[in-house]
Scaffold this active site. Structure first.
Site: not given
Ligand code: GLC
Ligand code: GLC
Length: 811
Positions: A483
């Site tokens: 993300d």
């Molecule tokens: C968080 C989110 C997941 C994403 C991950 C890596 O765990 O819930 O959807 O893939 O971060 O950014």
């Molecule tokens: C932030 C976090 C990531 C997660 C995302 C969810 O980017 O670092 O881990 O997946 O929020 O919205």
């Protein structure tokens, strides 16, 4: 250092000191009513939705950590203490907290008095039951007092912690005997209330926090408890609570028990009132009548225990390794169920007011629980698919109460569509139920454009095929699985969302990771097509997969590892050419587990590079070298200080991808080594470093660049649960459901020894014995099914059998 130990026999973790490095929590509830509960009685309860229907108040970010919970105070002369230690923090002579499957128990003792508390949510009710037994262990009569305490949340947790100008005037309660009703907002649009009751006559009560605690005191020293007298206060506005006072006389050796119930009740709109301002209490009375005696509670608790025993017996392993046994048989599957119930909503790191259900998160969670609750997995798939758009893209999140896509965040996360194939394929491989593909499922909840679920999967696949960039690799959109890799965002101002700011879908930035996913799930889609007789569609998908493999081994390959992405300027991300972020874990794990480069040698090279550049003793980091400054072209990833989260943290979720990838190339030693590094049971002995619960996975462990390397954060609600279970059960132990039957193909480390697995699969129980006389990592020499040799390693599915005995000889 240890702060407790596992009790595998009872499927419990026993916390032996309240002073754990962080609160160590558990979850109560399996259907609609849930509680979070920590080892010092912290936590809160909610009905269905942790944001909109929260019963009790919790204070995130508070000092001391973990304030507010559901507390019992015992006043024994001048001594005031809690069986769970907080909030008085009176030193106890004995303390124990047992977190079990859907329940938590406390044992506290101070002087001659001991208290045992059991908390659980009954299987089929919308309440939490608390049974407390107080005992006089001394030799003379004791007069003590017991006080209960819960603080009500005014339902909407977000509003509750922001809108004081209104909320401090709305609180309302009713009290009838020992039952306290919290009815804030019931006079207007709500038709639900909360109830807190005890099965004995109370000697006093309070419903106003100020009266019970005092304006300048805290939960650590409530006025009423210090004085030994509740005020019988009726809250009007301000801060409604519920507290009961019970005066108890105990002969030497005598025990007395009390049953408290905290419940959620609803009335039909036209039956809200008994009289003007008097709420209709019928549903509460009905609920409370069920928990009047110890026997009632024991019976309900037995039901819960039987439920979990039965559920977890669906997959059990017996190896000579205790840690593997307890993680597989108990805790890893339990965590998978918790992620099913909670998604990413309510934990001690997720405030319960934020995101709803993630499209990709929910599809991946499914991989971990589909064998346990296939029917609910089926419904989940349909709910998720109903938030897909007609072009195959998807809302990134949806709300559990409405099941509607969340338009604040929208779509444009280009990995999302493929996860729907992953989840559906896992469901059909598990159950054989291809009828799900014929279900008519809407797009964006609009039934007028609904198609079969199969068509949804086709559109998922086509979305990737139709959205490729200059190197024939998939366009990344706002982000892929990571993300925080935001290649089309370019945010310069604080407060802007890294995900939703900027053009959602640049025409240039590409993801190698999505390419790897396409190979993996494109092949699974093709297998599905073959299975249901759509041979042309299978061929089409496979030819697209072949094109993708070419692109991955071409523009996606950096010489010693897979590139991560191309940014919006066409520059490489995760390449040896970069100064920072030269190598990323995700494409190595996913491309190799998908089989890319296995025959041509790239897979082995990628795995070697991971080991050389990303490995640490606590797990594999997400990237190296860490970003030391903010890169506007990369986004949130470079916003984290080096070593944390997506910037070179050990993001536990993708460690199992690499472990699985190692099984694909046959290295059982390395696959298992990776499994062990993030496995909580192995981290118990370093709890002072790891800090989070030693019975569940955390999302992240701080990487080598971080000040606190090895420190866990964000425990419980993480895709790590599902993926590690997939890794250990399907790839290391090698019991993999295919469309045609169970395949047994272990990939274990040297010295692992023989083992057995008992697994329910499509209404039969498979008793699997694996023997490994020559101590190899991989390879099935011989397989017998009910005494008959069979060729290959897939047990042909025979619906007439209820029990199947399999013996495997590795070699
Ligand atoms: C968080 C989110 C997941 C994403 C991950 C890596 O765990 O819930 O959807 O893939 O971060 O950014
Ligand atoms: C932030 C976090 C990531 C997660 C995302 C969810 O980017 O670092 O881990 O997946 O929020 O919205």
């Amino acid at each position: 250092m240890n702060f407790g130990h596992f009790d595998d026999e009872n499927m419990e973790y026993v916390v032996t000191t309240p002073k754990t490095p962080l609160p160590w929590i558990n979850y109560l509830g399996s259907n609609d009513f849930f509680s979070l509960i920590s080892n010092t009685s912290g936590g809160y309860s909610f009905y269905k939705d942790a944001k909109l229907l929260r019963l009790t108040r919790y204070r995130y970010n508070d000092v001391p950590l973990d304030s507010n919970g559901k507390y019992f105070y015992i006043k024994d002369g001048a001594a005031i203490w809690n069986p769970g230690w907080q909030p008085t923090k009176t030193e106890l002579d004995e303390y124990e907290c047992r977190h079990g499957m859907g329940y938590t128990k406390f044992h506290g003792k101070k002087g001659d008095i001991s208290a045992n508390v059991l908390c659980f949510v009954p299987m089929d009710d919308t309440c939490e039951v608390q049974k407390i037994v107080v005992t006089n262990d001394g030799s003379s009569e004791k007069k003590i007092q017991l006080f209960s305490y819960v603080e009500f949340c005014l339902w909407n947790a977000m509003d509750d912690m922001t809108n004081y100008q209104r909320n401090l005037s709305t609180g309302e309660v009713e009290v009838i005997g020992s039952t306290i009703y919290h009815k804030t907002e019931y006079r207007e649009r709500r038709n639900h209330y909360a109830v807190y009751s005890v099965n004995t006559k109370a000697d006093g009560f309070d419903t106003s926090r100020e009266d019970f605690i005092g304006v300048y005191n805290s939960g650590a020293n409530p006025d009423a408890v210090i004085e030994g007298k509740c005020r019988n206060s009726i809250a009007s506005g301000w801060y409604p609570i519920a507290s009961h006072q019970i005066d108890i006389t105990l002969a030497p050796g005598e025990s007395k028990s009390y049953v408290f119930v905290l419940g959620y009740c609803e009335n039909p709109k036209d039956q809200k009132w008994e009289a003007q301002d008097v709420i209709n209490k019928a549903p509460a009375e009905k609920m409370l009548a069920k928990y009047q005696t110890d026997e009632d509670v024991d019976k309900s608790f037995d039901n819960l225990r039987t439920y979990w025993k039965k559920l977890l017996s669906k997959f059990t392993v017996n190896t000579k390794n205790d840690k593997v046994n307890r993680m597989v048989n108990i805790w890893n599957q339990y965590q998978c169920m918790v992620t099913f119930n909670m998604s990413r909503s309510a934990s001690y790191y997720e405030s319960g007011i934020g995101r709803g259900m993630g499209f990709r998160d929910s599809c991946q969670d499914l991989l971990g629980f589909v064998h346990l609750i296939p029917d609910r997995a089926r419904q989940r798939i349909i709910d998720i698919a109903s938030t897909q758009f007609q072009d195959g893209s998807a809302y990134h999140q949806y709300q559990p109460l409405t099941k509607k896509g969340n338009s604040d965040i929208g779509s444009g996360f280009n990995d999302d569509p493929l996860w729907l194939i992953a989840g559906t394929s896992a469901y059909i491989r598990e159950t054989g139920d291809t009828t799900i593909l014929d279900e008519i499922v809407p797009y964006d909840n609009d039934m007028s454009v609904a198609t079969s679920l199969f068509e949804h999967l086709t559109r998922s696949l086509d979305y990737i095929i139709n959205h490729k960039g200059p190197h024939d690799l998939p366009l990344i959109g706002r982000a892929d699985w990571n993300d925080c890799l935001n290649l089309n965002c370019f945010s310069e101002h604080p407060g802007e969302s890294f995900q939703t700011f900027g053009p959602s879908e640049g025409p240039v930035a590409e993801s190698v990771f999505i390419g790897g996913m396409f190979v993996k799930y494109g092949n699974e889609y093709a297998d599905l097509c073959d299975f249901i007789g759509k041979k042309d569609e299978a061929d089409r998908a496979r030819s697209e997969v072949e094109k993708m493999v070419k692109a991955l081994l071409g523009a996606g390959w950096d010489g010693k590892w897979f590139i991560r992405a191309y940014d919006a300027n066409g520059n490489k991300v995760g390449s040896n050419e970069c100064d920072e972020g030269k190598i990323y874990i995700e494409p190595q794990g996913f491309c190799v587990l998908a089989g890319v480069g296995v025959e041509t040698g790239e897979a082995q090279k990628a795995m070697d590079s991971v080991k050389e550049m990303l490995d640490t003793k606590y797990g594999i980091m997400i990237l190296q070298p860490a970003y030391t400054r903010y890169h506007v072209e990369l986004g949130e990833i470079s916003s984290y200080p080096p070593g944390y989260k997506e910037n070179a943290g050990i993001f536990c979720h993708n460690n199992p991808w690499v472990s699985i990838a190692e099984t694909v190339i046959g290295d059982g030693d390395r696959a298992f080594e990776i499994y062990q590094k993030t496995c909580p049971a192995y981290l118990q002995d370093i709890s002072e470093i790891h800090r989070t619960e030693p019975y569940v996975y955390s999302q992240m462990v701080a990487g080598r660049d971080a000040r606190f390397h090895g420190q866990g954060k964000n425990s419980w609600l993480t895709g790590t649960a599902a993926w590690t279970f997939t890794d250990i059960s399907q790839y290391i132990l090698g019991v993999y459901p295919t469309l045609k039957g169970l395949q047994i193909n272990p990939c274990i480390p040297h010295g692992f020894g023989d083992f057995t697995v008992t697994r329910e699969y499509r209404n039969a129980v498979y008793h699997i014995t694996v023997k490994n006389p020559s101590d190899v990592c991989k390879g099935v020499l011989k397989m017998t099914v009910d005494g008959n040799d069979i060729s290959g390693n897939v047990i042909p599915y025979d619906p007439s059998k209820k029990d199947v005995n399999i013996e495997i000889v590795m070699g």
